[in-house]
Structure formats: structure tokens, C-alpha cells
Design an enzyme around this catalytic site. Structure first.
Site, PDB file in Angstrom:
ATOM      1  N   PHE A   1       0.826  -1.222   0.000  1.00  0.00           N
ATOM      2  CA  PHE A   1       0.000   0.000   0.000  1.00  0.00           C
ATOM      3  C   PHE A   1       0.863   1.276   0.000  1.00  0.00           C
ATOM      4  O   PHE A   1       0.878   2.042  -0.971  1.00  0.00           O
ATOM      5  CB  PHE A   1      -0.948  -0.066   1.204  1.00  0.00           C
ATOM      6  CG  PHE A   1      -1.570   1.228   1.630  1.00  0.00           C
ATOM      7  CD1 PHE A   1      -2.130   2.097   0.693  1.00  0.00           C
ATOM      8  CD2 PHE A   1      -1.627   1.573   2.983  1.00  0.00           C
ATOM      9  CE1 PHE A   1      -2.720   3.301   1.100  1.00  0.00           C
ATOM     10  CE2 PHE A   1      -2.211   2.761   3.388  1.00  0.00           C
ATOM     11  CZ  PHE A   1      -2.748   3.629   2.451  1.00  0.00           C
TER      12      PHE A   1
ATOM     13  N   SER B   1       1.831  -6.390   7.990  1.00  0.00           N
ATOM     14  CA  SER B   1       1.330  -5.132   8.548  1.00  0.00           C
ATOM     15  C   SER B   1      -0.053  -5.197   9.207  1.00  0.00           C
ATOM     16  O   SER B   1      -0.524  -4.186   9.713  1.00  0.00           O
ATOM     17  CB  SER B   1       1.300  -4.076   7.435  1.00  0.00           C
ATOM     18  OG  SER B   1       0.267  -4.384   6.503  1.00  0.00           O
TER      19      SER B   1
ATOM     20  N   THR C   1       5.887   2.581  12.976  1.00  0.00           N
ATOM     21  CA  THR C   1       4.472   2.887  13.218  1.00  0.00           C
ATOM     22  C   THR C   1       4.261   3.493  14.607  1.00  0.00           C
ATOM     23  O   THR C   1       5.055   3.259  15.522  1.00  0.00           O
ATOM     24  CB  THR C   1       3.646   1.578  13.106  1.00  0.00           C
ATOM     25  OG1 THR C   1       2.337   1.815  13.586  1.00  0.00           O
ATOM     26  CG2 THR C   1       4.246   0.442  13.923  1.00  0.00           C
ATOM     27  N   ASP C   2       3.141   4.188  14.769  1.00  0.00           N
ATOM     28  CA  ASP C   2       2.805   4.726  16.097  1.00  0.00           C
ATOM     29  C   ASP C   2       2.480   3.613  17.095  1.00  0.00           C
ATOM     30  O   ASP C   2       2.536   3.822  18.304  1.00  0.00           O
ATOM     31  CB  ASP C   2       1.641   5.726  16.003  1.00  0.00           C
ATOM     32  CG  ASP C   2       0.375   5.181  15.351  1.00  0.00           C
ATOM     33  OD1 ASP C   2       0.339   3.985  14.989  1.00  0.00           O
ATOM     34  OD2 ASP C   2      -0.594   5.962  15.213  1.00  0.00           O
TER      35      ASP C   2
ATOM     36  N   ASN D   1     -13.631   4.854  15.599  1.00  0.00           N
ATOM     37  CA  ASN D   1     -13.907   3.958  14.461  1.00  0.00           C
ATOM     38  C   ASN D   1     -15.350   4.069  13.986  1.00  0.00           C
ATOM     39  O   ASN D   1     -15.623   4.125  12.792  1.00  0.00           O
ATOM     40  CB  ASN D   1     -13.611   2.501  14.837  1.00  0.00           C
ATOM     41  CG  ASN D   1     -12.140   2.280  15.114  1.00  0.00           C
ATOM     42  OD1 ASN D   1     -11.299   3.027  14.630  1.00  0.00           O
ATOM     43  ND2 ASN D   1     -11.822   1.257  15.893  1.00  0.00           N
TER      44      ASN D   1
HETATM   45  P1  NAD Z   1       1.308  -3.701   3.205  1.00  0.00           P
HETATM   46  O1  NAD Z   1       0.996  -4.913   3.997  1.00  0.00           O
HETATM   47  O2  NAD Z   1       0.265  -3.088   2.336  1.00  0.00           O
HETATM   48  O3  NAD Z   1       2.561  -3.988   2.260  1.00  0.00           O
HETATM   49  C1  NAD Z   1       3.695  -4.708   2.683  1.00  0.00           C
HETATM   50  C2  NAD Z   1       4.512  -5.068   1.451  1.00  0.00           C
HETATM   51  O4  NAD Z   1       5.688  -5.777   1.890  1.00  0.00           O
HETATM   52  C3  NAD Z   1       3.771  -6.003   0.479  1.00  0.00           C
HETATM   53  O5  NAD Z   1       3.949  -5.567  -0.844  1.00  0.00           O
HETATM   54  C4  NAD Z   1       4.434  -7.351   0.698  1.00  0.00           C
HETATM   55  O6  NAD Z   1       4.432  -8.171  -0.456  1.00  0.00           O
HETATM   56  C5  NAD Z   1       5.844  -6.935   1.093  1.00  0.00           C
HETATM   57  N1  NAD Z   1       6.531  -7.949   1.898  1.00  0.00           N
HETATM   58  C6  NAD Z   1       6.045  -8.590   2.991  1.00  0.00           C
HETATM   59  N2  NAD Z   1       6.957  -9.480   3.460  1.00  0.00           N
HETATM   60  C7  NAD Z   1       8.058  -9.349   2.656  1.00  0.00           C
HETATM   61  C8  NAD Z   1       9.328  -9.966   2.637  1.00  0.00           C
HETATM   62  N3  NAD Z   1       9.667 -10.892   3.543  1.00  0.00           N
HETATM   63  N4  NAD Z   1      10.215  -9.587   1.700  1.00  0.00           N
HETATM   64  C9  NAD Z   1       9.888  -8.644   0.770  1.00  0.00           C
HETATM   65  N5  NAD Z   1       8.696  -8.048   0.729  1.00  0.00           N
HETATM   66  C10 NAD Z   1       7.788  -8.386   1.669  1.00  0.00           C
HETATM   67  O7  NAD Z   1       1.861  -2.646   4.251  1.00  0.00           O
HETATM   68  P2  NAD Z   1       1.718  -1.060   4.283  1.00  0.00           P
HETATM   69  O8  NAD Z   1       0.457  -0.706   4.928  1.00  0.00           O
HETATM   70  O9  NAD Z   1       2.070  -0.518   2.967  1.00  0.00           O
HETATM   71  O10 NAD Z   1       2.887  -0.708   5.321  1.00  0.00           O
HETATM   72  C11 NAD Z   1       4.213  -0.467   4.885  1.00  0.00           C
HETATM   73  C12 NAD Z   1       5.081  -0.165   6.094  1.00  0.00           C
HETATM   74  O11 NAD Z   1       4.558   0.958   6.785  1.00  0.00           O
HETATM   75  C13 NAD Z   1       5.136  -1.302   7.107  1.00  0.00           C
HETATM   76  O12 NAD Z   1       6.443  -1.378   7.602  1.00  0.00           O
HETATM   77  C14 NAD Z   1       4.163  -0.861   8.193  1.00  0.00           C
HETATM   78  O13 NAD Z   1       4.538  -1.393   9.445  1.00  0.00           O
HETATM   79  C15 NAD Z   1       4.337   0.640   8.157  1.00  0.00           C
HETATM   80  N6  NAD Z   1       3.179   1.439   8.586  1.00  0.00           N
HETATM   81  C16 NAD Z   1       1.941   1.214   8.033  1.00  0.00           C
HETATM   82  C17 NAD Z   1       0.865   2.026   8.404  1.00  0.00           C
HETATM   83  C18 NAD Z   1      -0.509   1.844   7.799  1.00  0.00           C
HETATM   84  O14 NAD Z   1      -1.452   2.463   8.258  1.00  0.00           O
HETATM   85  N7  NAD Z   1      -0.680   1.027   6.788  1.00  0.00           N
HETATM   86  C19 NAD Z   1       1.062   3.031   9.348  1.00  0.00           C
HETATM   87  C20 NAD Z   1       2.333   3.218   9.891  1.00  0.00           C
HETATM   88  C21 NAD Z   1       3.382   2.423   9.489  1.00  0.00           C
HETATM   89  O1  TDX Z   2     -13.009  -4.904  10.457  1.00  0.00           O
HETATM   90  C1  TDX Z   2     -12.490  -4.094  11.250  1.00  0.00           C
HETATM   91  N1  TDX Z   2     -13.255  -3.522  12.234  1.00  0.00           N
HETATM   92  C2  TDX Z   2     -12.754  -2.643  13.148  1.00  0.00           C
HETATM   93  O2  TDX Z   2     -13.479  -2.170  14.020  1.00  0.00           O
HETATM   94  C3  TDX Z   2     -11.107  -3.732  11.168  1.00  0.00           C
HETATM   95  C4  TDX Z   2     -10.218  -4.331  10.120  1.00  0.00           C
HETATM   96  C5  TDX Z   2     -10.620  -2.844  12.090  1.00  0.00           C
HETATM   97  N2  TDX Z   2     -11.409  -2.318  13.062  1.00  0.00           N
HETATM   98  C6  TDX Z   2     -10.828  -1.363  14.025  1.00  0.00           C
HETATM   99  C7  TDX Z   2      -9.561  -1.806  14.687  1.00  0.00           C
HETATM  100  C8  TDX Z   2      -8.810  -0.505  14.864  1.00  0.00           C
HETATM  101  O3  TDX Z   2      -9.197   0.120  16.057  1.00  0.00           O
HETATM  102  O4  TDX Z   2     -10.480  -0.211  13.255  1.00  0.00           O
HETATM  103  C9  TDX Z   2      -9.249   0.354  13.698  1.00  0.00           C
HETATM  104  C10 TDX Z   2      -8.259   0.342  12.531  1.00  0.00           C
HETATM  105  O5  TDX Z   2      -7.930  -1.006  12.292  1.00  0.00           O
HETATM  106  P1  TDX Z   2      -6.879  -1.407  11.146  1.00  0.00           P
HETATM  107  O6  TDX Z   2      -7.306  -0.783   9.857  1.00  0.00           O
HETATM  108  O7  TDX Z   2      -6.705  -2.880  11.193  1.00  0.00           O
HETATM  109  O8  TDX Z   2      -5.575  -0.632  11.610  1.00  0.00           O
HETATM  110  P2  TDX Z   2      -4.750  -0.670  12.990  1.00  0.00           P
HETATM  111  O9  TDX Z   2      -4.981  -1.910  13.741  1.00  0.00           O
HETATM  112  O10 TDX Z   2      -5.046   0.626  13.713  1.00  0.00           O
HETATM  113  O11 TDX Z   2      -3.242  -0.654  12.431  1.00  0.00           O
HETATM  114  C11 TDX Z   2      -2.897   0.193  11.316  1.00  0.00           C
HETATM  115  O12 TDX Z   2      -2.246   1.347  11.706  1.00  0.00           O
HETATM  116  C12 TDX Z   2      -0.903   1.260  12.106  1.00  0.00           C
HETATM  117  C13 TDX Z   2      -2.068  -0.563  10.282  1.00  0.00           C
HETATM  118  O13 TDX Z   2      -2.744  -1.757   9.915  1.00  0.00           O
HETATM  119  C14 TDX Z   2      -0.689  -0.826  10.766  1.00  0.00           C
HETATM  120  O14 TDX Z   2       0.092  -1.453   9.760  1.00  0.00           O
HETATM  121  C15 TDX Z   2      -0.063   0.454  11.157  1.00  0.00           C
HETATM  122  O15 TDX Z   2       1.187   0.241  11.718  1.00  0.00           O
END
Ligand code: NAD
Ligand code: TDX
Length: 374
Positions: free
Chosen positions: A19, A93, A140-141, A265
Site C-alpha cells: 500500500f 502489517s 508505526t505509532d 472507528n
Molecule cells: P502492506 O501490507 O500493504 O505492504 C507490505 C509489502 O511488503 C507487500 O507488498 C508485501 O508483499 C511486502 N513484503 C512482505 N513481506 C516481505 C518480505 N519478507 N520480503 C519482501 N517483501 C515483503 O503494508 P503497508 O500498509 O504498505 O505498510 C508499509 C510499512 O509501513 C510497514 O512497515 C508498516 O509497518 C508501516 N506502517 C503502516 C501504516 C498503515 O497504516 N498502513 C502506518 C504506519 C506504518
Molecule cells: O473490520 C475491522 N473492524 C474494526 O473495528 C477492522 C479491520 C478494524 N477495526 C478497528 C480496529 C482498529 O481500532 O479499526 C481500527 C483500525 O484497524 P486497522 O485498519 O486494522 O488498523 P490498525 O490496527 O489501527 O493498524 C494500522 O495502523 C498502524 C495498520 O494496519 C498498521 O500497519 C499500522 O502500523
């Protein structure tokens, strides 16, 4: 592999098919056509080439299907491509998956990050190729734990208190990155970001899951009473922040990135329902494209909201104090939540093929099983 030596920077982006990685690669290739971009991604269930495929014909772009646990591949890539900057997104993630199947989180997030650090050290510090370099680690936070309703937001000085296998694995990787800077002099920076939303987010996370479930007439599962709070940031603002850190961040420093945008949420889910209802009201073609969606049949999307058993160990509240990033990097989010959430819903409406293709049968089975077990 032929090498062009006149690129201004040569970046290895791990997890660039996920993502945030996809959004970062698209942002970088659009704004920095003079750079070499190599994406390394294992293409797990969360990785998808759709967002970066348009760049496959660019001669400054290369996609490598591989794993960050593969130390030989990492060393070859770092040398062959003369990489000077790593932006490390690759991770498992999703918190719910970590609760059910934590092993992959330890493997990728901890051992994988350590494998990458070792390769970077070996090529950048221990060999003749002593390029000026940067290892930027995306965290991440969630590593800071959970806040009470009146607690001040997380700052870079907040002690770590991870509560889930996901956040514990991310915390472990953060400590390793810090240690490689302190002990070996690896030039690292780190960023801890709040919840991202926007295009290309896998529909297992709250916002895209809610949108897809409305379009498919499925229940919208809200954990517990829906009162948990997250601080939401549009993904492009995260990408801009990472760019500022690469340009101006101090080696060894951590930067917290957030949206000043806390939401319960249940309020987010209701807001998505209302915006989607409105879209269907104004554009009658949506009822033909998504015949199952309640708003196309005159029923409110909110009727799908279903309160389900809470996530075990569910963190109550996350909030980021972005003060340091603002002061030192001039960072502030550009996208408001009002516009960002509408853009995200519109992107999902326009990209049905994308979300249908990433949500194949295997994934559906997993998520259905998860809810059955609650
Ligand atoms: P995501 O799950 O969408 O994507 C992760 C990617 O990493 C995928 O393309 C997957 O194929 C790849 N991957 C997983 N394991 C691997 C491996 N062993 N070798 C190579 N590639 C691999 O995650 P995202 O939401 O894009 O998050 C990216 C980063 O940001 C993560 O480190 C996550 O902890 C951090 N982060 C995410 C959020 C959020 O809200 N999504 C918030 C804060 C921090
Ligand atoms: O179906 C759901 N119903 C629901 O109530 C899902 C999937 C989540 N939730 C709640 C759980 C959390 O309080 O919504 C909130 C957000 O959930 P997620 O989208 O799963 O995110 P969260 O658990 O907060 O973690 C995300 O933010 C920090 C990312 O997935 C992480 O990768 C990132 O580090």
C-alpha cells in the site's frame, strides 16, 4: 544488468508493491525522474503490481521479485545497482493477522529487517564500496502502545510499549535499526507514522474494508463498541514526509508523522456510509455497477454496521504529536480528511477491478473464518 551511473540517487525500496510502498514509488518516479528506483517485494497476499506496473517500461525502474530474508540477493542488488538509499517498507502489517498467525511477523519484520541491516552494513561499511548512504526505516505509532482519552499524543520521546505481536515485532526492528546506527555507524533515519488511508490499501484494513463491504452488501464489522480512536493520515502526506526526512532528516533521528486527525472507528464507518449513500444518490450508474450495494436499493449503508467481538488486546487510542517533524522538516499534512476520505471512496469506486483481483478466494476464506471464530 547494465548500470547507468549518472542517477542522482539510487534507491532500493522494499515492500514497494504494498500500500504505502506503491504510493511512495509512484510519488518518487513522478517527482524524481533522474533517480534509479529498484523495488524489492516478495508479493505476499498484500503485494500487488497493479500500481507500479505502469513504470515497468521506464529504464530508471526495476522490479525484483524477492524476499528481504534472502541475504545473497540483497548483497547482489546493493552492489550491482550501487544503491545509496534504502527505504524499508516491507513488513507484515495487519494486526488481526498477527494475532492469529504471528510467526510471519517475526520472520519478516524482525529477522527480515536484521538481514537487510546486515547486508547494508556489509556493502556500505565493511567493503571497498563506501558510498555515502541512508537507511530509512518505516515504523508505526503502534510501538508506543495505547493512550488514555486525555493523554498527550505520542512524541519521539514516548517510551515503547507495544501490545500486539505486530507492534512488538515492529518495535524489535526499530531497536535493531537504532543499534546498527549506534554500534556500527550505519546512517539511519526512522519515521513512526499513524494510520494511513488512500489508494491501493488492501481491503482488510478498516477504511477499504468498509467501502468494499458496502459495495458487496456484506456486514461492516465494528470491533467492540467502535469507540477506539486512530489518527488518520492520507498516504500521500506520509510519502511527502518520508521525502522530507530523506532530504533534511538528521542521521540517527526519529520523526513522528501524523495527521492531527483523531476519529472514533464508529464515526469513520458512519461517515463512509453517508458519503457512499450520497454518491449512489447522485450517480445512478453506480446502482447498475454495484447492484448488491444497499444504497443502490434505497437502503442506508449504515444498515450493514454490525458490532462484533472486540480484537484481543485492542489498543484504545493512537495519536501522534508531529511537532518535531513540523519544526525540523517543515512537515504538515496537505490533504484534509474531508477531501481525503472522498478521494479514497472515489478511487475504490473507480478501481473495482483492482480490489476484486487482490481479494481472491483464499483471502475471503481467511477473513470469513476469522469472523466465524470471534
Ligand atoms: P502492506 O501490507 O500493504 O505492504 C507490505 C509489502 O511488503 C507487500 O507488498 C508485501 O508483499 C511486502 N513484503 C512482505 N513481506 C516481505 C518480505 N519478507 N520480503 C519482501 N517483501 C515483503 O503494508 P503497508 O500498509 O504498505 O505498510 C508499509 C510499512 O509501513 C510497514 O512497515 C508498516 O509497518 C508501516 N506502517 C503502516 C501504516 C498503515 O497504516 N498502513 C502506518 C504506519 C506504518
Ligand atoms: O473490520 C475491522 N473492524 C474494526 O473495528 C477492522 C479491520 C478494524 N477495526 C478497528 C480496529 C482498529 O481500532 O479499526 C481500527 C483500525 O484497524 P486497522 O485498519 O486494522 O488498523 P490498525 O490496527 O489501527 O493498524 C494500522 O495502523 C498502524 C495498520 O494496519 C498498521 O500497519 C499500522 O502500523
Amino acid at each position: 544488468m547494465t548500470m547507468k551511473k549518472d542517477f542522482s540517487k539510487k534507491l532500493l525500496i522494499t515492500g514497494g508493491a504494498g500500500f504505502i510502498g506503491t504510493n511512495f514509488v509512484r510519488h518518487r518516479l513522478t517527482h524524481h525522474p533522474d533517480e534509479r528506483i529498484v523495488v524489492l517485494d516478495a508479493l505476499t497476499y498484500a503485494g500487488n503490481l497493479a500500481g507500479i506496473e505502469p513504470f515497468f517500461s521506464n529504464n530508471n525502474f526495476r522490479f525484483v521479485h524477492g524476499n528481504i530474508l534472502d541475504d545473497t540477493l540483497l548483497m547482489v542488488l546493493l552492489r550491482e545497482e550501487q544503491i545509496d538509499t534504502i527505504v524499508h517498507f516491507a513488513a507484515e502489517s495487519h494486526v488481526d493477522r498477527a494475532i492469529h498467525e504471528p510467526d510471519a511477523f517475526i520472520e519478516t519484520n524482525v529477522i527480515g529487517t536484521h538481514t537487510l541491516l546486515k547486508a547494508a552494513k556489509s556493502v556500505w561499511l565493511d567493503s571497498d564500496f563506501k558510498a555515502s548512504h541512508r537507511f530509512h526505516h518505516i515504523s508505526t505509532d503502534e510501538v508506543y502502545g495505547s493512550l488514555g482519552p486525555t493523554d498527550p499524543p505520542f512524541s519521539e520521546k514516548t517510551p515503547y510499549a507495544p501490545n500486539s505481536p505486530y507492534s512488538a515485532a515492529k518495535a524489535a526492528s526499530d531497536h535493531l535499526v537504532r543499534a546498527y546506527c549506534h554500534t556500527y555507524g550505519l546512517q539511519v533515519t526512522m519515521s513512526n507514522c499513524s494510520n494511513n488511508y488512500g489508494p491501493y490499501q488492501f481491503p482488510e484494513k478498516l477504511i477499504p474494508l468498509t467501502i468494499v463491504n458496502i459495495l458487496e452488501n456484506r456486514e461492516i464489522p465494528v470491533y467492540g463498541e467502535g469507540l477506539n480512536i486512530r489518527d488518520w493520515l492520507y498516504v500521500e502526506d506520509h510519502c511527502r514526509a518520508i521525502e522530507l526526512i530523506l532530504n533534511m532528516g538528521e542521521v540517527g533521528e526519529v520523526y513522528n508523522i501524523g495527521g492531527n486527525n483523531e476519529w472514533r472507528n464508529i464515526d469513520i464507518v458512519k461517515r463512509i456510509c453517508r458519503i457512499t449513500d450520497d454518491k449512489f444518490r447522485k450517480d445512478k450508474s453506480l446502482s447498475f455497477r454495484f447492484p448488491d450495494a444497499p444504497p443502490g436499493r434505497g437502503i442506508k449503508a449504515e444498515s450493514l454496521i454490525t458490532f462484533v467481538k472486540d480484537r484481543p488486546g485492542h489498543d484504545a487510542r493512537y495519536a501522534i504529536d508531529p511537532g518535531k517533524s513540523k519544526r525540523e522538516l517543515g512537515y504538515s499534512p496537505v490533504e484534509s480528511f474531508d477531501t481525503g476520505i472522498v478521494r479514497t471512496i472515489e478511487w475504490m469506486l473507480d478501481n473495482e477491478l483492482w480490489w476484486r483481483s487482490v481479494m481472491d478466494g483464499t483471502y475471503r476464506k481467511w477473513i470469513d473464518l476469522q469472523y466465524k471464530n470471534r
